[in-house]
Design a protein around this motif. Structure first.
Motif, PDB file in Angstrom:
ATOM      1  N   ALA A   1       2.967   1.299   4.882  1.00 13.37           N
ATOM      2  CA  ALA A   1       2.455   1.738   5.626  1.00 13.37           C
ATOM      3  C   ALA A   1       1.984   0.268   6.445  1.00 13.37           C
TER       4      ALA A   1
ATOM      5  N   ILE B   1       2.957   8.384   4.143  1.00 13.95           N
ATOM      6  CA  ILE B   1       2.015   7.738   4.677  1.00 13.95           C
ATOM      7  C   ILE B   1       2.034   7.515   5.917  1.00 13.95           C
ATOM      8  N   ASN B   2       3.554   7.076   6.646  1.00 18.27           N
ATOM      9  CA  ASN B   2       3.700   6.793   7.696  1.00 18.27           C
ATOM     10  C   ASN B   2       3.010   7.830   9.612  1.00 18.27           C
TER      11      ASN B   2
ATOM     12  N   THR C   1      -5.833   3.222   2.562  1.00 14.99           N
ATOM     13  CA  THR C   1      -4.542   2.855   1.934  1.00 14.99           C
ATOM     14  C   THR C   1      -4.693   2.783   0.040  1.00 14.99           C
TER      15      THR C   1
ATOM     16  N   LEU D   1      -5.475  -1.389   8.273  1.00 17.92           N
ATOM     17  CA  LEU D   1      -5.320  -0.597   6.608  1.00 17.92           C
ATOM     18  C   LEU D   1      -6.361  -1.413   5.802  1.00 17.92           C
TER      19      LEU D   1
ATOM     20  N   CYS E   1      -3.856  -4.745   3.079  1.00 16.49           N
ATOM     21  CA  CYS E   1      -2.033  -4.569   2.833  1.00 16.49           C
ATOM     22  C   CYS E   1      -1.238  -5.295   3.693  1.00 16.49           C
TER      23      CYS E   1
ATOM     24  N   ASN F   1       1.302   2.431  -1.498  1.00 16.56           N
ATOM     25  CA  ASN F   1       1.305   2.351  -0.337  1.00 16.56           C
ATOM     26  C   ASN F   1       1.312   1.793   0.989  1.00 16.56           C
ATOM     27  N   CYS F   2       0.586   0.713  -0.072  1.00 17.53           N
ATOM     28  CA  CYS F   2       0.243  -0.644   0.822  1.00 17.53           C
ATOM     29  C   CYS F   2       1.771  -0.958   2.176  1.00 17.53           C
TER      30      CYS F   2
ATOM     31  N   LEU G   1      -0.893   7.784   9.223  1.00 21.78           N
ATOM     32  CA  LEU G   1      -1.240   6.557   9.961  1.00 21.78           C
ATOM     33  C   LEU G   1      -1.465   7.339  11.265  1.00 21.78           C
TER      34      LEU G   1
ATOM     35  N   THR H   1       2.534   0.200  11.428  1.00 19.00           N
ATOM     36  CA  THR H   1       1.199   0.756  11.368  1.00 19.00           C
ATOM     37  C   THR H   1       0.721   0.814  12.627  1.00 19.00           C
TER      38      THR H   1
END
Length: 362
Positions: free
Chosen positions: A322, A297-298, A314, A332, A359, A318-319, A301, A326
């Protein structure tokens, strides 16, 4: 030779030796970094990513970008210097090799698995999008795979439509296993199926498949389990009321499902979902429109921010990860279902961003 010069020369030689050793020493790690992003509303290689025929479509604007992660191959031997650099770099992640390629999986096996997941994600994206729009999609239970050297080999084939097992109607893929395991290993089970070729011909003609036949198979004991099996995996096949093609090569995995489904919805509805804004996102999607978590996920982003995205859809699960890191300038937006995503896009379009589900790193 002056002592200072000798000390500097010795230090230089030691540094060179350490660098050489670092290059030669191999470590069991792999690297993940941001991959390219693709606008599902746009074109790749001169061709629209989403191609719809047999149904009215509408002009779109803005971006609904799917995001990807670039990873080192299964056969790539990372050295110590590369791993240290990767650990220090902000836009890459070094992870144990087995995280990306478990159980000694080869690059070819991983590529094949990713291709299958990508194909399935496209199918689910179409179903979820049309269901969200209230457009009926016909479905049926089929033989997905047949295990080599199993009792079903040569009797059942991938694509065969499973109508009944022992006379009991089959409505969901899981029904097949439940009905088969009512037997003891060594007993016979009767499948009522429509052969794959017959079903495919009926689909092309726009008709319901007919011409079922009964296939009797003797069950065997499952490996390491005391239950009966015949050696197949059941799945779901769909018949769409019009044609939807997703033209995108060199991408694998299931994580683009959400963005494909939103792109399809945007093309099939008047107006536009984005309001001309740049929105990216990720997430698996199932036939019912539920959004699932993804890996990397990162990295996604960072890729989205570098491509120009202002908002990132998102997956709920995965919040936390993330939100912990961020990239600046990226907002997000938490989503659990395709309906959530659609409602959030409507808010973004009209500028009502204060009420967007966010998130939290906590």
């Amino acid at each position: 030779m002056p002592r200072r010069t000798a000390t500097m020369l010795a230090s230089t030689l030691i540094l060179i030796a350490l660098l050489c050793a670092g290059v030669l020493i191999k470590v069991p790690y792999s690297e993940m970094s941001p991959g390219p992003t693709v606008n599902t509303l746009g074109k790749v290689g001169g061709e629209p990513v989403l191609q719809i025929s047999g149904h009215k479509t509408y002009p779109t604007s803005g971006n609904l970008n799917m995001t990807t992660v670039r990873v080192t191959g299964a056969d790539y031997d990372m050295n110590l210097v590369e791993s240290v650099y990767g650990w220090l770099a902000h836009d890459s992640v070094v992870v144990p090799h087995d995280t990306l390629y478990p159980d000694g999986k080869t690059e070819q096996q991983s590529t094949q698995e990713n291709a299958e997941e990508f194909s399935q994600s496209q199918e689910s994206a179409k179903v979820a999008a049309l269901t969200e729009l209230g457009i009926p999609v016909a479905s049926r239970v089929v033989v997905s795979t047949v295990v080599k050297d199993s009792p079903a080999q040569g009797k059942l084939h991938a694509g065969d439509v499973i109508k009944q097992v022992d006379g009991a109607p089959v409505k969901q893929p899981e029904d097949v296993a439940k009905l088969v395991t009512r037997h003891d290993p060594g007993e016979k089970v009767t499948f009522t199926v429509i052969p794959a070729r017959t079903a495919q011909a009926a689909e092309k003609a726009g008709k319901e498949p007919e011409g079922s036949r009964e296939i009797v198979i003797t069950t065997v004991k499952a490996p390491k389990e005391n239950r009966a099996i015949v050696g197949i995996q059941a799945g779901t096949d769909h018949t769409f009321p019009f044609r939807i093609d997703i033209k995108l090569a060199d991408v694998g995995g299931p994580s683009a499902g959400l963005m494909f489904s939103l792109g399809i919805i945007d093309k099939l509805t008047p107006g536009n979902l984005t309001g001309g804004k740049f929105i990216a996102g990720t997430g698996t999607i199932d036939d019912k429109g539920k959004v699932g978590p993804i890996g990397g996920i990162n990295m996604k982003l960072v890729g989205a921010r570098d491509a120009g995205a202002r908002y990132f859809l998102t997956p709920d699960e995965n919040c936390k990860a993330a939100a912990s890191d961020t990239p600046s300038g990226l907002t997000l937006v938490k989503v659990k279902t395709i309906s959530d995503a659609k409602k959030s896009l409507e808010k973004i379009r009209v500028g009502d961003t204060a009420g967007l589900p966010s998130c939290s790193a906590g």
